[in-house]
Design an enzyme around this catalytic site. Structure first.
Site, PDB file in Angstrom:
ATOM      1  N   LYS A  89    -106.331  19.859 -28.260  1.00 40.05           N
ATOM      2  CA  LYS A  89    -105.609  20.434 -27.108  1.00 40.05           C
ATOM      3  C   LYS A  89    -104.343  21.179 -27.524  1.00 40.05           C
ATOM      4  O   LYS A  89    -103.930  22.133 -26.872  1.00 40.05           O
ATOM      5  CB  LYS A  89    -105.291  19.340 -26.095  1.00 40.05           C
ATOM      6  CG  LYS A  89    -106.554  18.806 -25.432  1.00 40.05           C
ATOM      7  CD  LYS A  89    -106.361  18.596 -23.956  1.00 40.05           C
ATOM      8  CE  LYS A  89    -107.684  18.380 -23.238  1.00 40.05           C
ATOM      9  NZ  LYS A  89    -108.375  17.140 -23.647  1.00 40.05           N
ATOM     10  N   GLU A 111    -101.450  20.344 -15.345  1.00 36.86           N
ATOM     11  CA  GLU A 111    -102.160  19.233 -14.717  1.00 36.86           C
ATOM     12  C   GLU A 111    -102.711  18.369 -15.848  1.00 36.86           C
ATOM     13  O   GLU A 111    -102.953  18.855 -16.945  1.00 36.86           O
ATOM     14  CB  GLU A 111    -103.314  19.757 -13.859  1.00 36.86           C
ATOM     15  CG  GLU A 111    -104.627  20.040 -14.609  1.00 36.86           C
ATOM     16  CD  GLU A 111    -104.546  21.176 -15.634  1.00 36.86           C
ATOM     17  OE1 GLU A 111    -103.681  22.061 -15.469  1.00 36.86           O
ATOM     18  OE2 GLU A 111    -105.340  21.169 -16.596  1.00 36.86           O
ATOM     19  N   SER A 377    -113.390  16.221 -31.760  1.00 34.85           N
ATOM     20  CA  SER A 377    -112.297  16.804 -30.971  1.00 34.85           C
ATOM     21  C   SER A 377    -111.020  15.972 -30.953  1.00 34.85           C
ATOM     22  O   SER A 377    -109.935  16.516 -30.758  1.00 34.85           O
ATOM     23  CB  SER A 377    -112.776  17.052 -29.537  1.00 34.85           C
ATOM     24  OG  SER A 377    -113.289  15.855 -28.966  1.00 34.85           O
TER      25      SER A 377
HETATM   26  C1  LIG Z   1    -109.607  16.689 -23.215  1.00 30.57           C
HETATM   27  C2  LIG Z   1    -110.525  16.319 -24.310  1.00 30.57           C
HETATM   28  C3  LIG Z   1    -111.868  16.756 -24.354  1.00 30.57           C
HETATM   29  C4  LIG Z   1    -112.506  17.528 -23.240  1.00 30.57           C
HETATM   30  O1  LIG Z   1    -111.980  18.789 -22.993  1.00 30.57           O
HETATM   31  P1  LIG Z   1    -112.733  20.130 -23.394  1.00 30.57           P
HETATM   32  O2  LIG Z   1    -111.945  21.192 -22.733  1.00 30.57           O
HETATM   33  O3  LIG Z   1    -114.132  20.035 -22.900  1.00 30.57           O
HETATM   34  O4  LIG Z   1    -112.693  20.225 -24.872  1.00 30.57           O
HETATM   35  C5  LIG Z   1    -112.644  16.422 -25.447  1.00 30.57           C
HETATM   36  N1  LIG Z   1    -112.141  15.682 -26.463  1.00 30.57           N
HETATM   37  C6  LIG Z   1    -110.871  15.237 -26.457  1.00 30.57           C
HETATM   38  C7  LIG Z   1    -110.390  14.410 -27.607  1.00 30.57           C
HETATM   39  C8  LIG Z   1    -110.016  15.540 -25.388  1.00 30.57           C
HETATM   40  O5  LIG Z   1    -108.745  15.069 -25.398  1.00 30.57           O
END
Ligand SMILES: *Cc1c(COP(=O)(O)O)cnc(C)c1O
Length: 393
Positions: A89, A111, A377
């Site tokens: 993020k 948000e 992610s």
């Molecule tokens: C917020 C989040 C997501 C989901 O958001 P996307 O916009 O679909 O990437 C996925 N993995 C993590 C670790 C997150 O914090």
């Protein structure tokens, strides 16, 4: 490029900017200026420097040997979990805070659902010395106390959204209302590839550093600058968009998106937007969303707060509709098991969102020697309480 946005912000039939009159001024300003700003040499220099020295990029591409042995293929993990604040993020919020500065904005709003995007926003607002207000559903404030404390320590004001279901979509509505009331001095940092044009394209561009690095790292490690498959989880779709971006028009690369199947797709408790959703407008964008026959949004559910969103970004709606991407679903249980598996095989505790992407490994067939990249992610620190609750089952 057939998978990039057109002038009006559409990917095929999805996207656009369905905004109330009162937001025209803010959104039009962004639409007119974003590309010139973010493509400028000056901006790119600042953005790249912060990604390197502050976020810690490039994030490694790690060959997961024991996981590869288990699935009889070559699995690489793109380590977004190692970024500052623990997920992908921050790539987006760094980009947007620099943009806000270029636009002369003095105040930042955002948000947040689980608080991950709120923390990433509060972080860059502190870095830039700008005032920051984060809207969060009252229910989420109770559920996500550690992230609320982080945001406060970083100097952000966390304002509860008390309407509706008191969760993410209500927080988004409050943030939009705030933006309408402060058109001059405020920039709204949206946390995924959702919302009115130009947000989906802008956020995808900031996250595209993921696939840019991947190309170079794959070339070094495998001799070829593209993989056979990329697997990523999808909430709104920003980590997936970043991991796919530079491969979108290379049909040799299979794009596999994993949605939250919750307690099962037919259980009434999931966030399986691509199967259960139909075209409609949510947060000013035409896309696939979960709605009843009167167009009321159906509350999504997932064990992972980051995937708990009733829509998906318009780019993904387009990729799914045209068959460019394939969607799989992982239930809460499957994601938990995949999270435990990665922990035991590789010593990496993944975020529950990322664990959904890992759960796809057991649902796929691989040819021998295939190169598979899983976009990891985020890290699992924030999910320890949930993991521990399920450790003995
Ligand atoms: C917020 C989040 C997501 C989901 O958001 P996307 O916009 O679909 O990437 C996925 N993995 C993590 C670790 C997150 O914090």
């Amino acid at each position: 490029m057939k998978n990039s946005v057109d002038k009006l912000g559409f990917y095929g039939e999805f996207g656009g900017a369905f905004i109330p009159e009162l937001l025209q001024q803010n959104v039009r300003e962004l639409q007119e200026k974003y590309l010139d700003i973010i493509e400028s040499h000056n901006f790119q220099e600042k953005f790249r420097k912060l990604l390197r020295d502050y976020v810690g990029r490039p994030s490694p591409l790690y060959f997961a040997k024991r996981l590869s042995n288990k699935y009889k293929t070559r699995i690489y993990l793109k380590r977004e979990d190692l970024n500052h604040t623990g997920s992908h993020k921050i790539n987006n919020t760094i980009g947007q805070i620099l943009l806000a500065r270029e636009l002369g904005k003095k105040r930042i709003i955002a948000e947040t659902g689980a608080g991950q995007h709120g923390v990433a926003t509060a972080t860059v607002a502190a870095l830039a010395g700008l005032e920051c207000v984060v809207y969060m559903g009252e229910k989420d404030i109770e559920r996500q106390a550690p992230n609320v404390m982080r945001m406060k320590m970083l100097g952000a004001e966390v304002r509860p959204a008390k309407s509706g279901s008191k969760t993410l979509k209500d927080a988004t509505n409050e943030a939009i209302r705030d933006w309408i009331n402060h058109p001059q001095d405020t920039h709204y940092i949206i946390g995924s590839v959702v919302g009115p044009h130009p947000y989906p394209d802008m956020v995808a561009r900031f996250q595209s550093v993921i696939s840019e690095e991947m190309k170079k790292q794959l070339k070094e490690q495998t001799g070829r600058d593209f993989p056979d498959k990329i697997i990523a989880c999808i909430g709104g779709g920003s980590n997936a968009a970043g991991a796919y971006y530079h491969f979108l028009d290379n049909e040799k690369v299979e794009l596999i998106s994993v949605e939250a199947g919750g307690m099962g797709i037919d259980s009434g408790h999931s966030a399986a937007t691509s199967i259960l959703g139909s075209p409609g407008v949510i947060h000013a964008s035409k896309t696939l969303l979960m709605q009843d026959k009167d167009g009321q949004i159906i509350e999504p559910y997932s064990i992972s707060a980051g995937l708990d969103y009733p829509g998906i970004g318009p780019l993904h709606a387009h990729l799914i509709k045209t068959g460019r991407s394939t969607v799989l679903h992982a239930t809460d249980e499957e994601a938990l098991q995949a999270g435990f598996e990665l922990t035991r095989l590789e010593g990496i505790i993944p975020a529950l969102e990322s664990a959904h992407a890992l759960a796809a490994l057991s649902k796929l067939k691989f040819k021998s020697g295939e190169v598979v990249v899983v976009n990891l992610s985020g890290r699992g620190d924030k999910d320890m309480a949930t993991y521990l609750k399920h450790l003995n089952i």
